[in-house]
Design a protein around this motif. Structure first.
Motif, mmCIF file in Angstrom:
data_model
loop_
_atom_site.group_PDB
_atom_site.id
_atom_site.type_symbol
_atom_site.label_atom_id
_atom_site.label_comp_id
_atom_site.label_asym_id
_atom_site.label_seq_id
_atom_site.Cartn_x
_atom_site.Cartn_y
_atom_site.Cartn_z
ATOM 1 N N UNK A 122 -14.208 10.177 10.127
ATOM 2 C CA UNK A 122 -15.183 9.620 9.166
ATOM 3 C C UNK A 122 -14.439 8.669 8.235
ATOM 4 N N UNK A 123 -14.129 7.456 8.708
ATOM 5 C CA UNK A 123 -13.240 6.571 7.949
ATOM 6 C C UNK A 123 -13.845 6.108 6.618
ATOM 7 N N UNK A 124 -13.117 6.308 5.513
ATOM 8 C CA UNK A 124 -13.539 5.735 4.236
ATOM 9 C C UNK A 124 -13.102 4.272 4.158
ATOM 10 N N UNK A 125 -13.617 3.555 3.158
ATOM 11 C CA UNK A 125 -13.196 2.161 2.979
ATOM 12 C C UNK A 125 -11.734 2.084 2.556
ATOM 13 N N UNK A 126 -11.257 3.127 1.876
ATOM 14 C CA UNK A 126 -9.868 3.113 1.403
ATOM 15 C C UNK A 126 -9.385 4.546 1.220
ATOM 16 N N UNK A 127 -8.203 4.821 1.755
ATOM 17 C CA UNK A 127 -7.508 6.096 1.559
ATOM 18 C C UNK A 127 -6.379 5.851 0.564
ATOM 19 N N UNK A 175 -5.511 4.047 13.797
ATOM 20 C CA UNK A 175 -6.966 4.136 13.618
ATOM 21 C C UNK A 175 -7.506 3.138 12.607
ATOM 22 N N UNK A 176 -6.658 2.181 12.201
ATOM 23 C CA UNK A 176 -7.076 1.107 11.293
ATOM 24 C C UNK A 176 -7.667 1.662 9.996
ATOM 25 N N UNK A 177 -6.986 2.646 9.415
ATOM 26 C CA UNK A 177 -7.422 3.254 8.158
ATOM 27 C C UNK A 177 -6.700 2.569 6.992
ATOM 28 N N UNK A 178 -7.387 1.794 6.165
ATOM 29 C CA UNK A 178 -6.724 1.165 5.020
ATOM 30 C C UNK A 178 -6.165 2.243 4.085
ATOM 31 N N UNK A 179 -4.844 2.227 3.880
ATOM 32 C CA UNK A 179 -4.171 3.319 3.176
ATOM 33 C C UNK A 179 -3.178 2.781 2.155
ATOM 34 N N UNK A 180 -3.277 3.312 0.937
ATOM 35 C CA UNK A 180 -2.294 3.019 -0.103
ATOM 36 C C UNK A 180 -1.624 4.314 -0.520
ATOM 37 N N UNK A 181 -0.295 4.318 -0.504
ATOM 38 C CA UNK A 181 0.493 5.446 -1.001
ATOM 39 C C UNK A 181 0.993 5.094 -2.395
ATOM 40 N N UNK A 239 -8.244 -2.682 -4.013
ATOM 41 C CA UNK A 239 -7.177 -3.506 -3.424
ATOM 42 C C UNK A 239 -6.724 -2.894 -2.105
ATOM 43 N N UNK A 240 -7.681 -2.571 -1.244
ATOM 44 C CA UNK A 240 -7.344 -1.954 0.041
ATOM 45 C C UNK A 240 -6.500 -2.919 0.880
ATOM 46 N N UNK A 241 -5.409 -2.424 1.459
ATOM 47 C CA UNK A 241 -4.567 -3.300 2.279
ATOM 48 C C UNK A 241 -5.272 -3.705 3.577
ATOM 49 N N UNK A 242 -4.926 -4.878 4.065
ATOM 50 C CA UNK A 242 -5.487 -5.406 5.311
ATOM 51 C C UNK A 242 -4.324 -5.628 6.287
ATOM 52 N N UNK A 243 -4.503 -5.194 7.514
ATOM 53 C CA UNK A 243 -3.452 -5.370 8.531
ATOM 54 C C UNK A 243 -3.141 -6.866 8.690
ATOM 55 N N UNK A 244 -1.873 -7.246 8.532
ATOM 56 C CA UNK A 244 -1.545 -8.671 8.680
ATOM 57 C C UNK A 244 -1.497 -9.074 10.153
ATOM 58 N N UNK A 245 -1.746 -10.363 10.396
ATOM 59 C CA UNK A 245 -1.649 -10.867 11.766
ATOM 60 C C UNK A 245 -0.204 -11.148 12.149
ATOM 61 N N UNK A 246 0.631 -11.435 11.132
ATOM 62 C CA UNK A 246 2.043 -11.696 11.392
ATOM 63 C C UNK A 246 2.824 -11.366 10.128
ATOM 64 N N UNK A 247 4.125 -11.189 10.279
ATOM 65 C CA UNK A 247 4.966 -10.870 9.124
ATOM 66 C C UNK A 247 4.992 -12.010 8.121
ATOM 67 N N UNK A 248 4.726 -13.240 8.581
ATOM 68 C CA UNK A 248 4.733 -14.394 7.681
ATOM 69 C C UNK A 248 3.641 -14.281 6.610
ATOM 70 N N UNK A 249 2.601 -13.495 6.893
ATOM 71 C CA UNK A 249 1.510 -13.330 5.920
ATOM 72 C C UNK A 249 1.892 -12.431 4.750
ATOM 73 N N UNK A 250 2.961 -11.666 4.897
ATOM 74 C CA UNK A 250 3.330 -10.682 3.874
ATOM 75 C C UNK A 250 4.155 -11.358 2.790
#
Length: 341
Positions: A122-127, A175-181, A239-250
């Motif tokens: 049950x994926x939330x918008x942000x973990x 599982x593409x779960x936006x996660x902030x620690x 400010x949920x993180x989004x999977x980058x397409x490449x390391x250059x985006x970070x």
């Protein structure tokens, strides 16, 4: 202020930080499902008093269960479909992890695993999951930055939290779960934990007893006032993180994973305060001097902590700033009122 995310599941809701967080979320118009086992690691009456305050809101629901109970979190997330999950429940304490390590396995490892499994279904918008500054372990390059390698944990408590980070990263990736620690730095303030230095020192001084000062006072801590910490957490929800397409985006200095919507963020005051200065703030608030017994460093402890908070500022626009003297005075005022001393 109305928040775009309506329902939050908060674990550890009757704990020190969880209580303050739930209060803030309720003030901002959230529906809050609070899960807390009300364990007896410290005074249960204090947890009950916190929870009683939260229950004054009809937007708060209390669930008294252990997070590692099979099916519990899965059922709650299926029923409530929370927009945000904020995971604070844990067996806390560096020193206690030496005496009772198994309780850390059950709560911190198995409990977090149950949460990640529930989020997969049950994926939330942000973990948003709590880690600790202790994860930096024996690192001496300060201030601690989230991009530093952190593989030398010095207590089993810190090891379980670092394991939580690795577990959450794998679920974020798979599982593409936006996660902030969050890596929290020495949080203090009203309704604090009785096992922490501020509480112990205040109680001892009011009872006319000496205080134990470890490492002969040669310690520094990045003391972070609880209201500042909660502000950081609430601001990071959006400010949920989004999977980058490449390391250059970070961006430089961003701990965003190159392979997952996952990020580590420090929340600290970014001002290491000597322990003796902290004790002086307590003395000033109480109007009395402490009798000090100087002790050696305890196993699992570190001599200093100091947070680099530039990433937090970039993501939220602000960082903690309450001066220690002010925060300590607020704690002492709460302590005197709560315990009528």
């Amino acid at each position: 202020m109305q928040h775009p995310l309506r329902t939050a599941l908060v674990t550890g809701s009757a704990g020190f930080i969880g209580f303050h967080l739930c209060q803030r979320l309720l003030e901002e118009g959230w529906l809050v499902i609070g899960v807390d086992a009300m364990t007896d690691y410290y005074d249960v009456a204090l947890k009950e008093a916190r929870q009683a305050q939260l229950l004054q809101s009809n937007h708060f629901r209390a669930v008294t269960e252990r997070i590692e109970t099979p099916g519990l979190l899965e059922g709650l997330m299926a029923d409530h479909r929370p927009d945000a999950v904020i995971h604070l429940a844990a067996q806390a304490g560096v020193r206690y992890s030496i005496e009772a390590p198994e309780s850390y396995v059950e709560s911190n490892l198995i409990g977090t695993f149950r949460l990640l499994e529930a989020a997969r279904s049950h994926p939330p918008a942000h973990m948003l999951l709590a880690s600790t500054s202790s994860a930096y372990g024996a690192n001496t390059d300060m201030p601690y930055a989230e991009t530093q390698k952190a593989d030398t944990q010095m207590s089993f408590y810190a090891a379980t939290k670092k394991a939580n980070e690795a577990m959450a990263h794998s679920y974020a990736h798979l599982y593409d779960l936006p996660t902030t620690m969050f890596r929290f730095f020495t949080v203090y303030g009203p309704w604090g934990r009785p096992d922490m230095a501020l509480f112990k020192f205040t109680r001892a001084m009011l009872e006319g007893e000496p205080i134990h000062v470890y490492n002969h006072g040669r310690m520094k801590r990045d003391f972070t006032y609880v209201d500042d910490l909660v502000t950081g957490i609430v601001r990071l929800v959006d400010a949920a993180p989004v999977r980058p397409h490449s390391e250059e985006e970070i961006a430089e200095g961003d701990s965003l994973s190159p392979v997952a919507p996952y990020r580590i963020v420090n929340i600290g005051n970014s001002e290491p305060v000597p322990l003796m200065q902290f004790i002086e703030a307590i003395e000033a608030a109480l109007g009395q001097r402490a009798e000090k017994i100087m002790m050696d460093m305890q196993p699992g402890d570190v001599p200093a902590t100091w947070a680099d908070t530039r990433l937090l500022r970039r993501l939220t626009g602000e960082t903690p700033a309450t001066p220690v003297r002010d925060g300590v005075a607020r704690f002492v005022a709460w302590y005197r009122d709560y315990y009528r001393v």
